[in-house]
Design a protein around this motif. Structure first.
Motif, PDB file in Angstrom:
ATOM      1  N   GLY A   1       0.785  -1.231   0.000  1.00 15.55           N
ATOM      2  CA  GLY A   1       0.000   0.000   0.000  1.00 15.55           C
ATOM      3  C   GLY A   1       0.816   1.280   0.000  1.00 15.55           C
ATOM      4  N   GLY A   2       2.140   1.191  -0.227  1.00 13.44           N
ATOM      5  CA  GLY A   2       2.986   2.391  -0.223  1.00 13.44           C
ATOM      6  C   GLY A   2       2.952   3.137  -1.551  1.00 13.44           C
ATOM      7  N   ASP A   3       3.466   4.367  -1.502  1.00 11.09           N
ATOM      8  CA  ASP A   3       3.489   5.226  -2.693  1.00 11.09           C
ATOM      9  C   ASP A   3       4.793   4.980  -3.452  1.00 11.09           C
ATOM     10  OD1 ASP A   3       3.418   7.225  -4.540  1.00 11.09           O
ATOM     11  OD2 ASP A   3       3.581   8.877  -3.102  1.00 11.09           O
ATOM     12  N   VAL A   4       4.694   4.524  -4.699  1.00 14.01           N
ATOM     13  CA  VAL A   4       5.904   4.213  -5.478  1.00 14.01           C
ATOM     14  C   VAL A   4       6.186   5.263  -6.550  1.00 14.01           C
ATOM     15  CG1 VAL A   4       5.828   1.716  -5.076  1.00 14.01           C
ATOM     16  CG2 VAL A   4       4.610   2.678  -7.038  1.00 14.01           C
ATOM     17  N   SER A   5       5.461   6.389  -6.499  1.00 12.01           N
ATOM     18  CA  SER A   5       5.562   7.342  -7.616  1.00 12.01           C
ATOM     19  C   SER A   5       6.941   7.986  -7.756  1.00 12.01           C
ATOM     20  CB  SER A   5       4.465   8.409  -7.520  1.00 12.01           C
ATOM     21  OG  SER A   5       4.541   9.025  -6.263  1.00 12.01           O
TER      22      SER A   5
ATOM     23  N   ALA B   1       3.171   3.921 -12.140  1.00 13.30           N
ATOM     24  CA  ALA B   1       2.527   4.286 -10.870  1.00 13.30           C
ATOM     25  C   ALA B   1       1.008   4.221 -11.032  1.00 13.30           C
ATOM     26  CB  ALA B   1       2.978   5.677 -10.436  1.00 13.30           C
ATOM     27  N   LYS B   2       0.527   4.756 -12.164  1.00 15.36           N
ATOM     28  CA  LYS B   2      -0.927   4.756 -12.426  1.00 15.36           C
ATOM     29  C   LYS B   2      -1.443   3.322 -12.529  1.00 15.36           C
ATOM     30  CE  LYS B   2      -1.881   8.624 -15.314  1.00 15.36           C
ATOM     31  NZ  LYS B   2      -2.152   8.933 -16.712  1.00 15.36           N
ATOM     32  N   TYR B   3      -0.688   2.496 -13.261  1.00 20.21           N
ATOM     33  CA  TYR B   3      -1.096   1.098 -13.452  1.00 20.21           C
ATOM     34  C   TYR B   3      -1.163   0.378 -12.100  1.00 20.21           C
ATOM     35  CZ  TYR B   3      -0.921  -3.828 -14.643  1.00 20.21           C
ATOM     36  OH  TYR B   3      -1.192  -5.170 -14.719  1.00 20.21           O
ATOM     37  N   LEU B   4      -0.135   0.561 -11.258  1.00 21.74           N
ATOM     38  CA  LEU B   4      -0.111  -0.132  -9.966  1.00 21.74           C
ATOM     39  C   LEU B   4      -1.243   0.352  -9.068  1.00 21.74           C
ATOM     40  CD1 LEU B   4       3.745  -0.271  -9.316  1.00 21.74           C
ATOM     41  CD2 LEU B   4       2.250  -2.161  -9.980  1.00 21.74           C
ATOM     42  N   ASP B   5      -1.536   1.648  -9.178  1.00 20.57           N
ATOM     43  CA  ASP B   5      -2.652   2.217  -8.414  1.00 20.57           C
ATOM     44  C   ASP B   5      -3.979   1.588  -8.831  1.00 20.57           C
ATOM     45  OD1 ASP B   5      -2.261   3.944  -6.410  1.00 20.57           O
ATOM     46  OD2 ASP B   5      -2.999   5.721  -7.481  1.00 20.57           O
ATOM     47  N   SER B   6      -4.114   1.413 -10.163  1.00 24.53           N
ATOM     48  CA  SER B   6      -5.395   0.918 -10.694  1.00 24.53           C
ATOM     49  C   SER B   6      -5.605  -0.561 -10.384  1.00 24.53           C
ATOM     50  CB  SER B   6      -5.468   1.141 -12.211  1.00 24.53           C
ATOM     51  OG  SER B   6      -4.596   0.228 -12.848  1.00 24.53           O
ATOM     52  N   THR B   7      -4.512  -1.288 -10.075  1.00 31.55           N
ATOM     53  CA  THR B   7      -4.673  -2.720  -9.798  1.00 31.55           C
ATOM     54  C   THR B   7      -4.738  -2.995  -8.288  1.00 31.55           C
ATOM     55  OG1 THR B   7      -2.277  -3.014  -9.883  1.00 31.55           O
ATOM     56  CG2 THR B   7      -3.476  -3.459 -11.906  1.00 31.55           C
ATOM     57  N   ARG B   8      -4.620  -1.910  -7.499  1.00 32.91           N
ATOM     58  CA  ARG B   8      -4.657  -2.072  -6.038  1.00 32.91           C
ATOM     59  C   ARG B   8      -6.077  -2.434  -5.577  1.00 32.91           C
ATOM     60  NH1 ARG B   8      -1.776   2.744  -3.079  1.00 32.91           N
ATOM     61  NH2 ARG B   8      -0.030   1.696  -4.018  1.00 32.91           N
ATOM     62  N   PRO B   9      -6.192  -3.438  -4.697  1.00 40.49           N
ATOM     63  CA  PRO B   9      -7.548  -3.785  -4.233  1.00 40.49           C
ATOM     64  C   PRO B   9      -8.170  -2.613  -3.472  1.00 40.49           C
ATOM     65  CG  PRO B   9      -5.880  -5.296  -3.331  1.00 40.49           C
ATOM     66  CD  PRO B   9      -5.144  -4.254  -4.110  1.00 40.49           C
ATOM     67  N   ALA B  10      -9.480  -2.376  -3.686  1.00 42.55           N
ATOM     68  CA  ALA B  10     -10.154  -1.210  -3.075  1.00 42.55           C
ATOM     69  C   ALA B  10     -10.331  -1.410  -1.582  1.00 42.55           C
ATOM     70  CB  ALA B  10     -11.501  -1.007  -3.728  1.00 42.55           C
TER      71      ALA B  10
END
Ligand code: PNS
Length: 164
Positions: A143-147, A155-164
């Motif tokens: 859940g960390g910020d990798v940007s 970063a956008k792709y990893l964000d979009s695949t993160r479970p809600a």
């Protein structure tokens, strides 16, 4: 005759350190093939097609990278077989630390002995020296910020695949 260099890696996913090395290689060699290599010893997070897609987008979105780059993949046989197939005499690898030197040295000698392919090491900006795909995967999974470590598209792709 143009000099072709291959930048191989798992790129699971591509990081800012990888992009830095690709940018430097593209400034030195006439043609650069960024090669997504299937590594049977590693359990991959992303399928090869997604890694290639993210790499291509990251390269397209980076204004500092010239247009002499091809993104390809290789999952059958030796890395030097790909080099022979495309007429590349040089591999380019990024070095972050002495640990990388120790890990890479036997592969350099083996690739030279197998096919006469030489390896050139390039050092990315020190700001990227602690960045690796495996740490990016770990930070993202927790859940960390990798940007700060990956291209925007990743970063956008990893964000979009993160479970809600
Ligand atoms: O990004 P990675 O996971 O550090 O990349 C490692 C890679 C793909 C560059 C490395 O595993 C490699 O060179 N694989 C090629 C396999 C091969 O040809 N081995 C025999 C000669 S060393």
């Amino acid at each position: 005759m143009s000099t072709i260099a291959v930048v191989p890696g798992s790129f699971d996913p591509v990081t800012l350190g990888h992009l830095d090395v690709i940018r430097r290689a593209a400034a030195i060699f006439d043609e650069v093939h960024v090669l997504v290599v299937h590594n049977p010893n590693k359990h991959a997070m992303l399928p090869i097609s997604e890694r290639m897609h993210l790499l291509q987008k990251a390269i397209d979105e980076d204004e500092g990278i010239p247009a002499n780059i091809t993104v390809a993949s290789w999952s059958m046989g030796l890395l030097v077989d790909y080099c022979t197939e495309v007429g590349a005499k040089v591999l380019v690898k990024g070095l972050r630390s002495q640990i990388d030197v120790a890990y890479e040295t036997p592969m350099v000698l083996m690739n030279r002995s197998l096919a006469g392919v030489e390896t050139v090491f390039l050092l990315p900006e020190p700001a990227h020296s602690h960045v690796s795909s495996s740490l990016v995967r770990q930070v993202a999974a927790l859940g960390g910020d990798v940007s700060d470590y990956v291209p925007r598209v990743v970063a956008k792709y990893l964000d979009s695949t993160r479970p809600a």
